[in-house]
Design an enzyme around this catalytic site. Sequence first.
Site, PDB file in Angstrom:
ATOM      1  N   SER A   1       0.819  -1.206   0.000  1.00 27.60           N
ATOM      2  CA  SER A   1       0.000   0.000   0.000  1.00 27.60           C
ATOM      3  C   SER A   1       0.851   1.254   0.000  1.00 27.60           C
ATOM      4  O   SER A   1       1.977   1.252   0.471  1.00 27.60           O
ATOM      5  CB  SER A   1      -0.938   0.028   1.202  1.00 27.60           C
ATOM      6  OG  SER A   1      -1.659   1.245   1.194  1.00 27.60           O
TER       7      SER A   1
ATOM      8  N   GLU B   1      -9.765   2.504   4.601  1.00 28.07           N
ATOM      9  CA  GLU B   1      -9.486   3.685   3.763  1.00 28.07           C
ATOM     10  C   GLU B   1     -10.797   4.239   3.175  1.00 28.07           C
ATOM     11  O   GLU B   1     -11.030   5.448   3.200  1.00 28.07           O
ATOM     12  CB  GLU B   1      -8.515   3.251   2.664  1.00 28.07           C
ATOM     13  CG  GLU B   1      -8.191   4.279   1.617  1.00 28.07           C
ATOM     14  CD  GLU B   1      -7.305   3.654   0.516  1.00 28.07           C
ATOM     15  OE1 GLU B   1      -6.381   2.889   0.830  1.00 28.07           O
ATOM     16  OE2 GLU B   1      -7.574   3.925  -0.668  1.00 28.07           O
TER      17      GLU B   1
ATOM     18  N   LYS C   1      -4.556  -6.500   4.099  1.00 28.56           N
ATOM     19  CA  LYS C   1      -4.550  -5.425   3.085  1.00 28.56           C
ATOM     20  C   LYS C   1      -5.982  -5.051   2.694  1.00 28.56           C
ATOM     21  O   LYS C   1      -6.313  -3.886   2.511  1.00 28.56           O
ATOM     22  CB  LYS C   1      -3.758  -5.879   1.851  1.00 28.56           C
ATOM     23  CG  LYS C   1      -3.850  -4.927   0.649  1.00 28.56           C
ATOM     24  CD  LYS C   1      -3.312  -3.548   0.982  1.00 28.56           C
ATOM     25  CE  LYS C   1      -3.088  -2.599  -0.173  1.00 28.56           C
ATOM     26  NZ  LYS C   1      -3.918  -2.578  -1.306  1.00 28.56           N
TER      27      LYS C   1
ATOM     28  N   HIS D   1      -7.380  -2.983   5.375  1.00 31.38           N
ATOM     29  CA  HIS D   1      -6.769  -1.655   5.224  1.00 31.38           C
ATOM     30  C   HIS D   1      -7.548  -0.828   4.183  1.00 31.38           C
ATOM     31  O   HIS D   1      -7.903   0.324   4.415  1.00 31.38           O
ATOM     32  CB  HIS D   1      -5.300  -1.784   4.804  1.00 31.38           C
ATOM     33  CG  HIS D   1      -4.725  -0.532   4.227  1.00 31.38           C
ATOM     34  ND1 HIS D   1      -4.980  -0.117   2.928  1.00 31.38           N
ATOM     35  CD2 HIS D   1      -3.953   0.445   4.767  1.00 31.38           C
ATOM     36  CE1 HIS D   1      -4.375   1.037   2.709  1.00 31.38           C
ATOM     37  NE2 HIS D   1      -3.744   1.401   3.801  1.00 31.38           N
ATOM     38  N   ASN D   2      -7.802  -1.429   3.052  1.00 29.68           N
ATOM     39  CA  ASN D   2      -8.500  -0.692   2.001  1.00 29.68           C
ATOM     40  C   ASN D   2      -9.919  -0.341   2.418  1.00 29.68           C
ATOM     41  O   ASN D   2     -10.415   0.741   2.111  1.00 29.68           O
ATOM     42  CB  ASN D   2      -8.526  -1.499   0.702  1.00 29.68           C
ATOM     43  CG  ASN D   2      -7.196  -1.450  -0.017  1.00 29.68           C
ATOM     44  OD1 ASN D   2      -6.151  -1.364   0.621  1.00 29.68           O
ATOM     45  ND2 ASN D   2      -7.220  -1.499  -1.329  1.00 29.68           N
TER      46      ASN D   2
END
Length: 486
Positions: free
Chosen positions: A134, A195, A188, A191-192
Site C-alpha cells: 500500500s 481507507e 490489506k 486496510h483498504n
Amino acid sequence: MAGTNKEKADIGLIGLAVMGQNLILNMNDHNFTVACFNRTVSKVDHFLNNEAKGTKIIGAHSMEELVQLLKKPRRVMLLVQAGQAVDDFIQKLTSLLEKGDIIIDGGNSLYKDSIRRAEELESKGFLYIGTGVSGGEDGARYGPSLMPGGSEKAWEHVKPIFQTIAAKADGQPCCDWVGPSGSGHFVKMVHNGIEYGDMQLICEIYHIMRDVLKMSNDEIAGTFEEWNKGTLDSFLIQITAEILRYKENGKHVLDLIRDSAGQKGTGKWTGIAALEYGVPVTLIGESVFARCLSSLLDERQRASSQLKGPRVQDFDGDRKEFIEYLGQALYASKIISYAQGFMLMREAAKQHSWKLNYGSIALMWRGGCIIRSVFLGNIKAAYDKNESLENLLLDNFFMDAINKCQHGWRKVIATASVYGVPIPCLSTALAFYDGYRSKRLPANLVQAQRDYFGAHTYELLEKPGDWVHTNWTGHGGNVTASTYQH
Ligand SMILES: *[C@@H]1O[C@H](CO)[C@@H](O)[C@H](O)[C@H]1NC(C)=O
Ligand SMILES: *[C@@H]1O[C@H](CO)[C@@H](O)[C@H](O)[C@H]1NC(C)=O
Ligand SMILES: *[C@@H]1O[C@H](CO)[C@@H](O)[C@H](O)[C@H]1NC(C)=O
Ligand SMILES: *[C@@H]1O[C@H](CO)[C@@H](O)[C@H](O)[C@H]1NC(C)=O
Ligand SMILES: *[C@@H]1O[C@H](CO)[C@@H](O)[C@H](O)[C@H]1NC(C)=O
C-alpha cells in the site's frame, strides 16, 4: 546481500506497470539487484533505457532468462493484475523454478485466492507469499507499507528486502510477517476498507461544513490544516486540505468534479467478508454504499426536484464550537471504524487459525500507506499494552477519547439530520457505539417474532442454552424449526 555476485539478482520482478517499476527502483536505491520482466517484452527495454537508465537493474526477455538470473532460493515477485494473470504466471513459473524457491504476489489479490495458491504451491514444494502493498505510486517508490503472509519459511529470505524498502514509522519498518496464507491479503483488504471509511467520514464532515455552515473551500481547508496538527494528523486529512485549496485558472478544481464516486472492489470485498464472518463492520459497509448511491447521479438529480427535504433556517449556533464538535465526531467515528476493522480481523483469524499480532498490524499501517496517521500509533500502543484486548473500544485511551467526544458527536449527528445532510458513516458509527455499549437490546422481540411465525424457539434470560417455543397463537403445534433452516 547486495552486490556480492554481480551476475545474479537478489529478486526478480514481473510486471512493469507503475507499481512494479517503482518497487524495482526502490529496491535498486537500497542496493538490491533486481531482474525484471514484462509480458510485453518491449516494455523491459523501454524501462531499462528510461526510468532504469544508469541503475543496476537487469532486464530479462523471457521467463526462462529471468529465472536463470536469480540467486537461490529464487525470489520472484508478481506485480500483475489480480485474477487470472497471477494464476497464469504462477503456472509458468512452477515449470521453471525449483523446490524451495519463492513466489510472491504483490497485487491486490482476494485473500481466498492467496489461500488456494499457497496450498497448491506448497504441495509442490514451492514457497508462497501473498503480500499487501500500500501507498500508491509514491509509496512503492519511496517506502510502501507491506503486509506479507503465506509460507512462513519464505519470510527469512524476503524479510531483509521488504523491511529495507518499506516505509519507516518511529524508526521501525512498516512491514512485518502477518501470518499464514491469505492473512497478508486479508489485512490489506481490511486496510483498504478502512481507507474507504476514512475517506467517506472526511467527505461527510466536508458536506456539513459546506452545506450547513456554508464555509468556503479555503475555510474548510484551514480547519483541516489545523486538525492535521492534532489527534487527526493523517495523510488523508493533509491531502484533503491540499485538494480544497487547489485552484486552476482562479477556480477551485474540487467544485468542478462530478460527484459520482468510483471503486475498484476492495471495499466491497471487506463488506462481503464482514457479512460472511458475521461481524458488524457497519461503517465500511456504509462507505461502500455511499459510493454506490453517489454514482446514481442522473437518478439523484431527477429525484432532487421532487423529493423534499426539511425546511431549515441558516445555522445560527456557535460556529466555532460546532466546528470543534465536527472534529470530535470525525475522531470518534474513526475510532469506531478501526475497532470494527480489528473485530473483523480477529474473527477471520479465529476461523482460519491465524495468530495475528494486532499491534504489529497497526505499525504496518502507521506509515507508507494511505491510512497512515498518528492515530495508528495509539492503536499500536493499545495492543502493546494488552495483547489480548477484546476490543479497541475497551482500551482506556480510546474509551476516554470517545467519552470526551461523544457530546459533540451526538450534536453533529442531530444537526445534520435536522438539516437533511446525509451522514451514513458518522451516524452508523454512533449507532454501533450505542449498540455495543447496550446491556439490553431489543433483540428479545426479534426472537419472539421469529418464534411466533417460524417456531424458531428462543432462550430465556435466566436459562441460556435452553431453547423453548411458545404457543403464541393458540393453534401452534409442538414441532419447532430448530432442526431445519428457514
Ligand atoms: C507490462 O507493462 C505494462 C505497462 O508498461 C503493464 O500495463 C502490464 O501490466 C505489464 N504486464 C505484465 C504481465 O507484465
Ligand atoms: C549503496 O551502495 C553505494 C555504493 O556502494 C553506497 O554509497 C550507498 O550508501 C549504498 N546505499 C544503501 C542504501 O545501502
Ligand atoms: C486485556 O484485555 C482483556 C480483554 O479485553 C481484559 O479481560 C484484560 O483485563 C485486559 N488486561 C489488562 C491488563 O488490562
Ligand atoms: C396451543 O394453545 C391452544 C389454545 O390454548 C391449545 O388448544 C393447543 O393444544 C396448544 N398447542 C400445544 C401444542 O400445546
Ligand atoms: C405437546 O407437548 C406437550 C408437552 O410435551 C404435550 O402435553 C402435548 O400433548 C403435546 N401436544 C401435541 C398436540 O402433540
